[in-house]
Motif scaffolding. Sequence first.
Motif, PDB file in Angstrom:
ATOM      1  N   THR A  67      -8.070  -2.007  -4.278  1.00  0.00           N
ATOM      2  CA  THR A  67      -7.739  -1.781  -5.695  1.00  0.00           C
ATOM      3  C   THR A  67      -6.344  -2.286  -6.011  1.00  0.00           C
ATOM      4  OG1 THR A  67      -9.169   0.175  -5.744  1.00  0.00           O
ATOM      5  CG2 THR A  67      -7.528  -0.019  -7.489  1.00  0.00           C
ATOM      6  N   ALA A 104      -9.184   8.391  -2.352  1.00  0.00           N
ATOM      7  CA  ALA A 104     -10.048   7.299  -1.894  1.00  0.00           C
ATOM      8  C   ALA A 104      -9.681   6.855  -0.493  1.00  0.00           C
ATOM      9  CB  ALA A 104      -9.949   6.113  -2.861  1.00  0.00           C
ATOM     10  N   HIS A 130       0.830  -1.205   0.000  1.00  0.00           N
ATOM     11  CA  HIS A 130       0.000   0.000   0.000  1.00  0.00           C
ATOM     12  C   HIS A 130       0.865   1.256   0.000  1.00  0.00           C
ATOM     13  CE1 HIS A 130      -3.289   2.693   0.696  1.00  0.00           C
ATOM     14  NE2 HIS A 130      -2.853   3.045   1.888  1.00  0.00           N
ATOM     15  N   THR A 166       2.433   1.750  -3.417  1.00  0.00           N
ATOM     16  CA  THR A 166       1.405   2.135  -4.392  1.00  0.00           C
ATOM     17  C   THR A 166       1.043   3.606  -4.241  1.00  0.00           C
ATOM     18  OG1 THR A 166       0.499  -0.110  -4.372  1.00  0.00           O
ATOM     19  CG2 THR A 166      -0.903   1.621  -5.254  1.00  0.00           C
ATOM     20  N   GLN A 167       0.888   4.056  -2.984  1.00  0.00           N
ATOM     21  CA  GLN A 167       0.580   5.467  -2.745  1.00  0.00           C
ATOM     22  C   GLN A 167       1.691   6.373  -3.274  1.00  0.00           C
ATOM     23  OE1 GLN A 167      -0.350   5.662   1.543  1.00  0.00           O
ATOM     24  NE2 GLN A 167      -2.369   6.378   0.930  1.00  0.00           N
ATOM     25  N   LEU A 226       1.485   6.484  -7.068  1.00  0.00           N
ATOM     26  CA  LEU A 226       0.357   7.292  -7.537  1.00  0.00           C
ATOM     27  C   LEU A 226       0.652   8.787  -7.382  1.00  0.00           C
ATOM     28  CD1 LEU A 226      -2.659   5.243  -6.140  1.00  0.00           C
ATOM     29  CD2 LEU A 226      -2.053   5.553  -8.543  1.00  0.00           C
ATOM     30  N   PRO A 278      -8.359   4.594   2.416  1.00  0.00           N
ATOM     31  CA  PRO A 278      -7.224   3.659   2.392  1.00  0.00           C
ATOM     32  C   PRO A 278      -7.638   2.205   2.161  1.00  0.00           C
ATOM     33  CG  PRO A 278      -6.917   5.250   4.154  1.00  0.00           C
ATOM     34  CD  PRO A 278      -8.295   5.489   3.597  1.00  0.00           C
ATOM     35  N   LEU A 305      -8.637   8.341  -7.137  1.00  0.00           N
ATOM     36  CA  LEU A 305      -7.939   7.190  -6.564  1.00  0.00           C
ATOM     37  C   LEU A 305      -7.039   7.629  -5.411  1.00  0.00           C
ATOM     38  CD1 LEU A 305      -7.553   4.158  -6.828  1.00  0.00           C
ATOM     39  CD2 LEU A 305      -5.758   4.583  -8.494  1.00  0.00           C
ATOM     40  N   LEU A 306      -6.377   8.783  -5.581  1.00  0.00           N
ATOM     41  CA  LEU A 306      -5.516   9.294  -4.512  1.00  0.00           C
ATOM     42  C   LEU A 306      -6.316   9.712  -3.286  1.00  0.00           C
ATOM     43  CD1 LEU A 306      -2.925  11.370  -6.566  1.00  0.00           C
ATOM     44  CD2 LEU A 306      -2.358   9.557  -4.946  1.00  0.00           C
ATOM     45  N   ASP A 358     -10.210   1.194   0.389  1.00  0.00           N
ATOM     46  CA  ASP A 358     -10.508   1.046  -1.036  1.00  0.00           C
ATOM     47  C   ASP A 358      -9.231   1.030  -1.869  1.00  0.00           C
ATOM     48  OD1 ASP A 358     -13.200   0.993  -0.511  1.00  0.00           O
ATOM     49  OD2 ASP A 358     -13.501   3.136  -0.872  1.00  0.00           O
ATOM     50  N   GLN A 359      -8.253   1.854  -1.469  1.00  0.00           N
ATOM     51  CA  GLN A 359      -6.967   1.853  -2.177  1.00  0.00           C
ATOM     52  C   GLN A 359      -6.291   0.495  -2.076  1.00  0.00           C
ATOM     53  OE1 GLN A 359      -4.637   5.045  -0.545  1.00  0.00           O
ATOM     54  NE2 GLN A 359      -5.455   6.564  -1.982  1.00  0.00           N
ATOM     55  N   ARG A 360      -6.318  -0.084  -0.874  1.00  0.00           N
ATOM     56  CA  ARG A 360      -5.694  -1.402  -0.693  1.00  0.00           C
ATOM     57  C   ARG A 360      -6.405  -2.455  -1.539  1.00  0.00           C
ATOM     58  NH1 ARG A 360      -4.999   0.546   4.657  1.00  0.00           N
ATOM     59  NH2 ARG A 360      -2.788   0.516   5.279  1.00  0.00           N
TER      60      ARG A 360
END
Length: 373
Positions: A84, A76, A44, A47-48, A51, A78, A73-74, A80-82
């Motif tokens: 995705t 969203a 995570h 990925t952050q 992004l 956390p 997406l940025l 939901d980010q995970r």
Amino acid sequence: EAARATGPELAGALMLSGRRLLIGDHNQLPAFDAPRMRTILSSHALTQTALAEAKVLLAPMLDEEWTARLGRLLAADPGDQRATGERAHRLFAPFETLVAEDERQSRQRVGHRRIAETLTEQRRMDPAIAEIVSKAFYKGDLTTSASRVAEVEAGASPLRYLAPMTASPIVVVDFPHVSRARPGEPLAEEEVGRLRNSVEADAVMAVLRHVRAAEGKRPTLAILSPYKAQVEHLQSRLTYGLSRDLKHLDAFASVRSNGSFVGTIDSFQGNEADLVLLSLVRNNPRTGLGAVGFLREKARMNVALSRAKNQLVIVGSLDFLKEAVRGVNPDEEAHSLDFLTDMIVAIEDAEGRKRKGVRLATRLPPSALGLTR
């Protein structure tokens, strides 16, 4: 080869029909840079970071719709980010994901209808080579077709040898561990900006001086290494030798598009040759994953050991590999270098068996080839 395609590469083809047949081997090399991408997608935090960098670096190239999607997406949650990121991680290597999930479901659910089937019969390699590959990478499940066994039993090899080289399907030119080198003896790998090993190149050339094409045959030859600097060094040595003491290699054929005998392991996936020489390069005083470098990558070693049809010549140090593995696994528990142990044990077992009077595996000291020790 579906296992070498990423999800975005496969997406278009998968949309063309309601039924799909994917053929590949996720135990061999994946798509270029796929491991690094999946490492990012599985974390995570990484990925952050990616992004956030994308927003800065890619925004000028994106239209308003895509810029807005990236922003959502940025922003969203956390969780939901995970989710995705996890979905993207699975879909980035769809072949491996499908097979692994199918295996998991079959273990956990009685009556699960399998969608994946493993083809366990090979027709390329000498059975002795296939046995090494099977034990190291396929849990012993890989078998050799009856037709390939019969071909080997009939003595149909396109190769012949000058002593001390032997017709053993597996030959290891086995250097001692660098820690046992005599003063001034150059056994170690060399750091010349990139990794290479000159004494292994000497051994490769010595082996080539002792192999010949059988009468009326034009065998194929490949010389492989995981390190590009070693490939370049081997190519330079071979070019010099072809006009001198290696002229007999004109009777051999290359299977590479550029006509060369020498290349990296990665570039040779999908190819095969009657005779394959593999220079491992690594021999240093360290232990553990850092000591073995590229050799720790199971998929790459699988490709390296499974390209030879009639004979595989491994140039390296088995003692070094044993020490490196011991550094990762002092308590002999399961670990990421288990396949190297399985490979060495399988080679040692093959040394004790014969086929028509010829050992299935032979270990040659460098001195046997005229190299000083």
